[in-house]
Design a protein around this motif. Sequence first.
Motif, mmCIF file in Angstrom:
data_model
loop_
_atom_site.group_PDB
_atom_site.id
_atom_site.type_symbol
_atom_site.label_atom_id
_atom_site.label_comp_id
_atom_site.label_asym_id
_atom_site.label_seq_id
_atom_site.Cartn_x
_atom_site.Cartn_y
_atom_site.Cartn_z
ATOM 1 N N ARG B 483 67.875 40.663 8.199
ATOM 2 C CA ARG B 483 68.041 40.061 6.893
ATOM 3 C C ARG B 483 67.262 40.849 5.846
ATOM 4 N NH1 ARG B 483 67.503 34.218 8.470
ATOM 5 N NH2 ARG B 483 68.851 34.937 10.133
ATOM 6 N N LEU B 484 66.073 41.276 6.229
ATOM 7 C CA LEU B 484 65.270 42.063 5.280
ATOM 8 C C LEU B 484 65.943 43.378 4.987
ATOM 9 C CD1 LEU B 484 61.649 41.406 6.439
ATOM 10 C CD2 LEU B 484 62.712 40.800 4.286
ATOM 11 N N VAL B 485 66.526 43.938 6.025
ATOM 12 C CA VAL B 485 67.220 45.209 5.805
ATOM 13 C C VAL B 485 68.337 44.999 4.795
ATOM 14 C CG1 VAL B 485 68.765 46.868 6.860
ATOM 15 C CG2 VAL B 485 66.643 46.253 8.004
ATOM 16 N N SER B 486 69.079 43.916 4.990
ATOM 17 C CA SER B 486 70.179 43.739 4.042
ATOM 18 C C SER B 486 69.644 43.384 2.662
ATOM 19 C CB SER B 486 71.176 42.694 4.535
ATOM 20 O OG SER B 486 70.530 41.683 5.235
ATOM 21 N N LEU B 487 68.506 42.703 2.623
ATOM 22 C CA LEU B 487 67.898 42.426 1.317
ATOM 23 C C LEU B 487 67.512 43.731 0.627
ATOM 24 C CD1 LEU B 487 66.844 40.240 -0.632
ATOM 25 C CD2 LEU B 487 64.648 40.438 0.490
ATOM 26 N N ALA B 488 66.900 44.589 1.414
ATOM 27 C CA ALA B 488 66.482 45.874 0.843
ATOM 28 C C ALA B 488 67.698 46.654 0.385
ATOM 29 C CB ALA B 488 65.697 46.675 1.868
ATOM 30 N N ARG B 489 68.753 46.570 1.178
ATOM 31 C CA ARG B 489 69.950 47.318 0.802
ATOM 32 C C ARG B 489 70.536 46.753 -0.487
ATOM 33 N NH1 ARG B 489 72.689 47.679 5.833
ATOM 34 N NH2 ARG B 489 71.233 49.333 6.340
ATOM 35 N N ALA B 490 70.522 45.433 -0.558
ATOM 36 C CA ALA B 490 71.054 44.811 -1.771
ATOM 37 C C ALA B 490 70.207 45.210 -2.968
ATOM 38 C CB ALA B 490 71.063 43.301 -1.611
ATOM 39 N N PHE B 491 68.906 45.248 -2.763
ATOM 40 C CA PHE B 491 68.015 45.684 -3.837
ATOM 41 C C PHE B 491 68.348 47.102 -4.258
ATOM 42 C CE2 PHE B 491 64.229 42.668 -3.022
ATOM 43 C CZ PHE B 491 64.896 41.708 -3.746
ATOM 44 N N GLU B 492 68.545 47.904 -3.254
ATOM 45 C CA GLU B 492 68.750 49.308 -3.579
ATOM 46 C C GLU B 492 70.039 49.495 -4.375
ATOM 47 O OE1 GLU B 492 66.922 52.574 -1.226
ATOM 48 O OE2 GLU B 492 68.968 52.663 -0.489
ATOM 49 N N SER B 493 71.032 48.661 -4.050
ATOM 50 C CA SER B 493 72.283 48.805 -4.783
ATOM 51 C C SER B 493 72.121 48.359 -6.226
ATOM 52 C CB SER B 493 73.388 48.016 -4.102
ATOM 53 O OG SER B 493 73.106 46.644 -4.206
ATOM 54 N N THR B 494 71.042 47.641 -6.518
ATOM 55 C CA THR B 494 70.792 47.301 -7.913
ATOM 56 C C THR B 494 69.574 48.053 -8.438
ATOM 57 O OG1 THR B 494 69.614 45.406 -7.058
ATOM 58 C CG2 THR B 494 71.804 45.010 -7.930
ATOM 59 N N ASN B 495 69.340 49.223 -7.843
ATOM 60 C CA ASN B 495 68.297 50.123 -8.341
ATOM 61 C C ASN B 495 66.889 49.561 -8.209
ATOM 62 O OD1 ASN B 495 70.366 51.734 -8.888
ATOM 63 N ND2 ASN B 495 70.076 51.791 -11.110
ATOM 64 N N ILE B 496 66.687 48.758 -7.213
ATOM 65 C CA ILE B 496 65.324 48.328 -6.944
ATOM 66 C C ILE B 496 64.934 48.882 -5.581
ATOM 67 C CG2 ILE B 496 63.775 46.378 -6.600
ATOM 68 C CD1 ILE B 496 65.674 44.726 -8.281
ATOM 69 N N GLY B 497 63.889 49.632 -5.572
ATOM 70 C CA GLY B 497 63.420 50.152 -4.299
ATOM 71 C C GLY B 497 62.368 49.217 -3.739
ATOM 72 N N MET B 498 62.233 49.240 -2.423
ATOM 73 C CA MET B 498 61.259 48.337 -1.814
ATOM 74 C C MET B 498 60.416 49.114 -0.825
ATOM 75 S SD MET B 498 62.022 44.656 -0.245
ATOM 76 C CE MET B 498 61.892 44.483 1.494
ATOM 77 N N GLU B 499 59.145 48.900 -0.914
ATOM 78 C CA GLU B 499 58.220 49.418 0.083
ATOM 79 C C GLU B 499 57.574 48.212 0.739
ATOM 80 O OE1 GLU B 499 57.080 52.165 1.466
ATOM 81 O OE2 GLU B 499 58.491 53.511 0.471
ATOM 82 N N PRO B 500 57.376 48.160 2.020
ATOM 83 C CA PRO B 500 57.668 49.184 3.021
ATOM 84 C C PRO B 500 59.152 49.500 3.109
ATOM 85 C CG PRO B 500 57.077 47.104 4.045
ATOM 86 C CD PRO B 500 56.820 46.950 2.604
ATOM 87 N N ASP B 501 59.398 50.691 3.482
ATOM 88 C CA ASP B 501 60.740 51.220 3.458
ATOM 89 C C ASP B 501 61.491 50.781 4.713
ATOM 90 O OD1 ASP B 501 62.932 52.537 2.815
ATOM 91 O OD2 ASP B 501 62.014 54.518 2.680
ATOM 92 N N ILE B 502 61.942 49.551 4.672
ATOM 93 C CA ILE B 502 62.583 48.998 5.867
ATOM 94 C C ILE B 502 63.851 49.766 6.198
ATOM 95 C CG2 ILE B 502 63.420 46.886 6.908
ATOM 96 C CD1 ILE B 502 61.986 45.445 4.604
ATOM 97 N N LEU B 503 64.493 50.238 5.162
ATOM 98 C CA LEU B 503 65.755 50.939 5.390
ATOM 99 C C LEU B 503 65.534 52.202 6.191
ATOM 100 C CD1 LEU B 503 67.584 50.545 2.003
ATOM 101 C CD2 LEU B 503 67.883 49.283 4.107
ATOM 102 N N CYS B 504 64.342 52.728 6.136
ATOM 103 C CA CYS B 504 64.079 53.949 6.879
ATOM 104 C C CYS B 504 63.217 53.652 8.098
ATOM 105 C CB CYS B 504 63.430 54.994 5.988
ATOM 106 S SG CYS B 504 64.635 55.799 4.957
ATOM 107 N N GLY B 505 63.312 52.476 8.559
ATOM 108 C CA GLY B 505 62.690 52.193 9.847
ATOM 109 C C GLY B 505 61.255 51.730 9.795
#
Lengths: 432, 811
Positions: B483-505
């Motif tokens: 769920r966090l991964v998809s949250l991060a992905r959703a954020f990224e699609s709206t130009n919000i980056g998130m750290e920790p970088d869950i998308l990169c493992g």
Amino acid sequence: MNAPIRPKDRDAVVQSLRAGVVPRTGQHLVQVGRTREIQTLVGDIDRIADGGSTFRLVIGEYGAGKTFFLNLVRAIAMEKKLVVASADLNPDRRLHASGGQARSLYAELMRNVSTRTKPDGGALAGIVEKFIAQAKTEAKTAGQETETVIRHKLEHLTELVNGYDFADVIAAYCRGFEEGNEQLKSDAVRWLRGEFATKTDARQALGVRTIVDDAAVYDQLKLLARFIRLAGFSGLLVNLDELVNLYKLANAQARNSNYEQILRILNDSLQGTAVGLGFILGGTPEFLLDTRRGLYSYPALQSRLSQNTFAGDGLVDFSGPVVRLSSLSPEDFYVLLQKIRDVYALGDPAKHLLPDQGLFSFMEHCANKLGNTYFRTPRTTITSFVNLLAVLEQNPGAKWEQLLGGIEVASDTGGEADLNVEGGDELASFKL
Amino acid sequence: MGVYCMAKKSGGGAAGALALVGLAMVAAIPKDVWIALGVIAVIGAVLYFLFSGKSSEPAKAPPPAPARMPPSRTPAATTYRAPASSPTSSRVPAYVPDEPVPVRQTSPAPKAFKVPDAPTRSAAGSWIPAGQSVTVAGVTIPDGMVYVGSSLPTPMGSNDPALIDPKLNVTKSGVYRERAFGYWPSYSEIPASARRAYLNWLAGGRKDPAADIGYVFLYFYGLERRAILDAPKDESAQADWPRIAEELKRLLGIYGSNHSFHGYASKLLAWVGLATYSSKLYLEPLPQYERGWELPLHLRLVLGQCALDQVPVPATVALAWARLDPNISLRTPATRCAEQFEQLFALKYFQAFGSGMVLPVNKTKLKFAYAPASAGFRGYNDINLTFGNVPDVTVLTAPMKKLQDVVEAATTELDSFSRYLGRNPTQGKSLDALLMLPSDLWPADVRARLQELQLRTERGLVVMKLQELLAAFGSPGTATKDRLVSLARAFESTNIGMEPDILCGAKPPKGEDPVVLFSVESAGPHRDKAAYQAAVLTLQLANAVALADGEMGPEEMRQLRAQVEGWTHLTPAHQQRLRAHLRLLMEAPVSLAVLKKKLEPLQVSAKQSIAKFMAVVAQADGSVSPAEIKMLEKVYGVLGVDPKNVFSDVHAVAAAGKPTPATAPASTLAPSKPTSAPASAGFTLDAARIAALQKDSEQVSALLANIFKDDEVPAVTPTSVDEPAEAVAESHSVAGLTGLDDAHTAFARLLLSRPTWSRQELLDVSSDLELMLDGALERINDASFDVHDVALAEGEDPIEINQELLEKVPA
């Protein structure tokens, strides 16, 4: 490669290489690459000859060829009519000290003063005499006393530290010559070489009140540089190697005083206050970069020595005071072997004792025996190679293929010693 | 029920009847006539006996009265183009059909009706318009919409089944909930009780759901007749279409569950709906369709018009098509989350076709074949609705496949959401559910919150606890990694980056852990590049190291941030992320132990290369500051690599950065070259590099050759020596040595006379010449070097004279 090589140069090179030391002459015969670095230093030498001043740090790993490079520069400088004073630093010879170590360094430098005609050192007396001879000739034509001419010529030396006494000593040498007083002459030379340990001795021998002591080493070098130009040479190049010995000093204060001296030299040469004087300092990366004991531990130096921010990414700037020598790569080494083979054959390709394939096989052999270090610290491998060539030369029937397997190559571990720091006085171990 | 095949049969009858009038009479009329005759006979006999006149005039004869309905002489006409006065042309001026909706009717027995129509007739059946009431047999039927009268003949001769003949007897009561007749009912033929039931049903508002479907059909026959048979010739009938459509819809609402009725009623509805239409239906809102066995006619017409006009099919139409086309299978997500599917379909459709798919104009023309339910249509041939050149696109498979693809794409994205919804039907709005949706499909309020967050990140880094973040999006408690991964992905699609970088493992944070949100441009470059990874690791290591000796002070923080700025080899996006990462490290430092554990399994060589890489990274800005060196030393220590290697590595990078080794890529990013060049597996040399080196060396040789001159170069006068000019005399020169005065020349001449001298001897000589030995030797040698490039005298004691030189010089 195409020019014939003089047997004398060849022997000098071959003998030195065989002994595992850097040749003092003929380095240009085996120089591989490094065009830019050499150009940089040649530019330095030209600047010194023009009355300028330079300062270079030659930084390279153990085995990268610092000493070779310094010697090459030294040879070039002499060829360009510079006087070269070289010395290796060691625990007893430093730029700054209070126990005579700096004077010792100065003395070593003076012993090794070389000119083109005396490339192996000991040229100081010749330089002094050359100066006096000129003065005498001038005096004769002008109908003046020689000493007057000398005094007059040395007048603008007196503005420098120790300048008066320097002039006195030169005059004393002249007097000794005219009076046939060998003792006076040798005393004068001794003074110039910094071999008087006490002022009293100097006073008794030469009537001067000062000697070259620890504090005056650099001033004396500046003085000498001017004098050398007066004697008809282009300038003085001071070649200091093994600066890692400063890094090894355990006492932080001692280290810093030495770095202070370096800073002073650097400032002088960059500001152009020294005349006809150049310094080349050879050291290892840790000497430069170590933030606790290296030059970088001295903030004022660090800011002066850091790279040009715009250099990098393929852009280079060799005008900074640091020249970095990269370690040899296998390809460098291969070309070096070619050159040695060529020198051995006196530049005649027909006399090559080993085909290119042989060089390759030799390297392969070394690589198998020693691993990667063989080309980065080539001292021992080069020795083996020269030995191989010697055997091949003296036994025309021998096949290199057979000899190759039997060659012993030893790993060069001398570099490790560079990193061994003197047992510290900084409470390295402390037990209750 | 029970009325299935009427149309077909009527068609068959019509074909045969054309030839023989008699046969037609036998086949079609007798049924009616016999009954009629029977009735007439009985009634006639009774009347005859009761009254002695032939006054009674029951209008039971099936044939229509020709005088009453001149236009309904239709049977006589071979073909009539019912819509010649077509509603389409009259009511929709925009549409000019070259062949206006023709309803073709081949009259099977033109003469057939002439025969039975001989008897005179009274009340012809007439349509009672909606809104008017009529009373039949004492039953008042409100709201009309039925044919009432005695005569409404069909081509077959009998009265139309829908005609309510008030003359026919009706029982006192009738129950419409029971079935009282068989297939193909006709008002005239059903039992009197059934008539009563029918009238009751009509009077009751035609809405009792329990009513037998037969009655509904009876009613429907009338509507059918009115809409299809009457309309072409009667303006008022056309005007009834909307009313009929309404009625049909109402009926469908009540009796639609009957498949048979549903089928017929829908068809009629479609007919009524399309009897008039605009030529650009695709510009109008689509009506509500029902998924059936085939694509609804209206939609086909819309599509056909799109094709004809070469207009892109609008997304709404395409969606309707996709939904209704029986060839396109819709999986559960498309129906379960219809709303989301709709949006996503529109999105995908837009992505695939832009403004829409343009359909080809195929040859099959759109045609609507109407199969009437009423037996009254028997005798009329194929009742068709054609639409000019409008093609029938449903025969095309290619567009359908494309649509299927779009549907598939949309459905696949909805899969997880749909499954989630299947399990938790009430949780459609929860964060968990939203995260399974593409963020474009998020509800407006959530999107607004996202927007707000985005604005905040643009102003600077936003640090918050994960819990708070989740709460802001309406999810209490924790979230799983997916769920966090998809949250991060959703954020990224709206130009919000998130750290920790869950998308990169990165390890997903827990509820109490902080997260750092920051603004990124677009999706940002890949973060799996070694350069970036090393930078991250460096930061972590540096942070860990900084922590190892105490707090991470602002000074250290500043320094690290400055370092990030200095890593010019990274893209700005990377740097931005690193800054955020640094911020995160400040909030939640990675402990040294954790790092060490992470690094432990690495091989020594890997650690060394990491260390080396950090040395590279440290120099990315072109200089190494002592602070950087210090940090590197610590990092090396953590890595278990000898910190002394720092200097070697840093140096190697700096030295490799210059082009002296001609082919070396002069990039600071190139890892230290000497280590990479030799391959341990195979021993190879780079031929190109050797060639370059040899060339380089030649340059050096050339450079040096100018310095180490050879003999033949002509004499050069010393540059800076002040030579008294008069002392020089060419004639006196010895061995070609120039620039020497008399004394030196004499000394040189003397020197050349012997191969060796002892020092003492020369001292004496020189003192005789008033020369100083060392100085004189220096000068002579110097001169000799200038000319011959060798010294004349060498050595200290004894002093040797260069014999080589002697040979060159003529004594």
